[in-house]
Scaffold this motif. Structure first.
Motif, PDB file in Angstrom:
ATOM      1  N   ILE A 261       0.826  -1.207   0.000  1.00 29.90           N
ATOM      2  CA  ILE A 261       0.000   0.000   0.000  1.00 29.90           C
ATOM      3  C   ILE A 261       0.861   1.258   0.000  1.00 29.90           C
ATOM      4  O   ILE A 261       0.618   2.209  -0.741  1.00 29.90           O
ATOM      5  N   LEU A 262       1.894   1.271   0.834  1.00 30.59           N
ATOM      6  CA  LEU A 262       2.773   2.441   0.889  1.00 30.59           C
ATOM      7  C   LEU A 262       3.498   2.663  -0.436  1.00 30.59           C
ATOM      8  O   LEU A 262       3.852   3.789  -0.777  1.00 30.59           O
ATOM      9  N   GLY A 263       3.712   1.586  -1.166  1.00 25.80           N
ATOM     10  CA  GLY A 263       4.372   1.713  -2.456  1.00 25.80           C
ATOM     11  C   GLY A 263       3.580   2.527  -3.459  1.00 25.80           C
ATOM     12  O   GLY A 263       4.106   2.889  -4.517  1.00 25.80           O
ATOM     13  N   ALA A 264       2.335   2.844  -3.140  1.00 19.17           N
ATOM     14  CA  ALA A 264       1.502   3.635  -4.039  1.00 19.17           C
ATOM     15  C   ALA A 264       2.059   5.023  -4.295  1.00 19.17           C
ATOM     16  O   ALA A 264       1.736   5.660  -5.299  1.00 19.17           O
ATOM     17  N   VAL A 265       2.904   5.514  -3.395  1.00 20.54           N
ATOM     18  CA  VAL A 265       3.456   6.862  -3.567  1.00 20.54           C
ATOM     19  C   VAL A 265       4.339   6.936  -4.811  1.00 20.54           C
ATOM     20  O   VAL A 265       4.624   8.025  -5.319  1.00 20.54           O
ATOM     21  N   LEU A 294      -3.093   9.505  -3.147  1.00 21.44           N
ATOM     22  CA  LEU A 294      -2.455   9.942  -1.907  1.00 21.44           C
ATOM     23  C   LEU A 294      -3.386   9.760  -0.709  1.00 21.44           C
ATOM     24  O   LEU A 294      -2.946   9.400   0.387  1.00 21.44           O
ATOM     25  N   ILE A 295      -4.675  10.011  -0.923  1.00 21.81           N
ATOM     26  CA  ILE A 295      -5.655   9.784   0.148  1.00 21.81           C
ATOM     27  C   ILE A 295      -5.684   8.305   0.507  1.00 21.81           C
ATOM     28  O   ILE A 295      -5.735   7.925   1.681  1.00 21.81           O
ATOM     29  N   GLY A 296      -5.649   7.453  -0.522  1.00 26.61           N
ATOM     30  CA  GLY A 296      -5.645   6.015  -0.277  1.00 26.61           C
ATOM     31  C   GLY A 296      -4.421   5.560   0.489  1.00 26.61           C
ATOM     32  O   GLY A 296      -4.495   4.669   1.343  1.00 26.61           O
ATOM     33  N   VAL A 297      -3.279   6.166   0.198  1.00 27.12           N
ATOM     34  CA  VAL A 297      -2.048   5.808   0.906  1.00 27.12           C
ATOM     35  C   VAL A 297      -2.149   6.191   2.383  1.00 27.12           C
ATOM     36  O   VAL A 297      -1.713   5.455   3.272  1.00 27.12           O
TER      37      VAL A 297
END
Length: 317
Positions: A261-265, A294-297
């Motif tokens: 999930i953090l990799g979404a950035v 960014l909201i999802g992260v």
């Protein structure tokens, strides 16, 4: 918190790569040359860090008067089985780089990164299957938000899927699967080893595989001393050195689900650089998609923070 920031910074480093690769292609360099210089640079930097870390701890133990056993425990000698396991865990980085960089020849960088970004739900799916359990509600909601945001950020709703090259799309999705395996394996392969040596052996495994697939002729024909060296240094630092080190530090502590999930950035970083450096058109709708990502992260951490506060708040005041 430092482990979350470690994985976050590693993912941000990956977001820089697509822009550098497109610039390298613009100078006429080939896939094997680009990935080869990247991994050679990462190999050198990784082993320098590993040896420096060992040297620094020895000096510190001597200054503090601590027994050398403490150093031996922190840098325990790896067996060849453990080394080969780490090398095998590093091979997905090469496969990811090859198919992802090749996709950039057929599709825009903004679309390539969105396809690579599908590793978020692929990672969670692999974890769910391996553990035989469903993701919790917060993770499931986060993935929905991330998926919707990525559709907007890629421009699918404006241009349609049929406007893009099929081979490039297939390569981008293959990169997503490979990247998912790297995120998961990087946390499970010999977690007791020192992160610097874990990273060094993983990069070594990737370099061995690449040399088999693409013999490094650029080292002998003088091409390495051209502008290729600059691209190789940048790609090696942000692609083959920084992410494996930071992932080796953070993933074992936060788990594969949260790492995915953090990799979404990686997505907003890549889209931003594509717009500024490569001058690719990024519409308002795409920027809205970036904000949604960014909201999802941030959603999982906001949820955890609220849960901690609610547990610490007394029932009666």
């Amino acid at each position: 918190m430092k482990y979350y920031l470690s994985v976050l910074a590693g993912a941000m480093s990956y977001g820089i790569l697509s822009t550098i690769v497109v610039l390298a292609y613009g100078e006429g360099y080939k896939l094997g040359e680009v990935v080869g210089t990247q991994l050679i640079t990462g190999f050198i930097l990784s082993w320098m860090l590993a040896l420096y870390s060992k040297f620094r701890m020895k000096r510190k133990s001597q200054a503090d008067g601590k027994p050398s056993a403490a150093v031996a425990k922190a840098f325990q000698k790896l067996t060849w089985k453990q080394r080969f396991l780490l090398m095998a865990a590093g091979t997905p980085t090469v496969i990811t780089g090859l198919v992802y960089y090749q996709s950039l020849r057929y599709i825009p960088a903004s679309l390539a990164i969105i396809l690579l970004f599908q590793f978020t739900w692929i990672s969670v799916l692999i974890q769910a299957v391996s553990k035989r359990q469903r993701p919790d509600k917060v993770t499931f909601l986060t993935l929905i938000i991330l998926f919707g945001g990525t559709l907007l950020a890629a421009g699918f709703l404006e241009q349609g899927l049929g406007e893009f090259n099929g081979l490039g799309i297939a390569l981008g999705l293959m990169a997503a699967v490979s990247y998912s395996l790297f995120v998961l394996f990087s946390g499970k392969a010999v977690p007791s080893a020192h992160p610097a040596f874990r990273s060094a052996w993983m990069v070594t495994g990737g370099l061995v595989l690449l040399c088999i697939l693409f013999p490094p002729t650029f080292l002998f024909n003088g091409l390495i001393w051209s502008q290729l060296l600059v691209f190789g240094l940048l790609l090696g630092f942000f692609g083959a050195f920084i992410p494996p080190v930071l992932f080796a530090v953070g993933v074992p502590h936060i788990g594969g689900d949260m790492a995915g999930i953090l990799g979404a950035v990686e997505l907003p970083i890549a889209v931003l650089l594509s717009s500024i450096v490569l001058h690719e058109h990024v519409s308002t709708l795409q920027w809205i998609g970036v904000i949604v990502v960014l909201i999802g992260v941030a959603l999982p951490e906001i949820y955890k923070l609220r849960m901690r506060r609610s547990r610490n708040t007394p029932l009666y005041s």
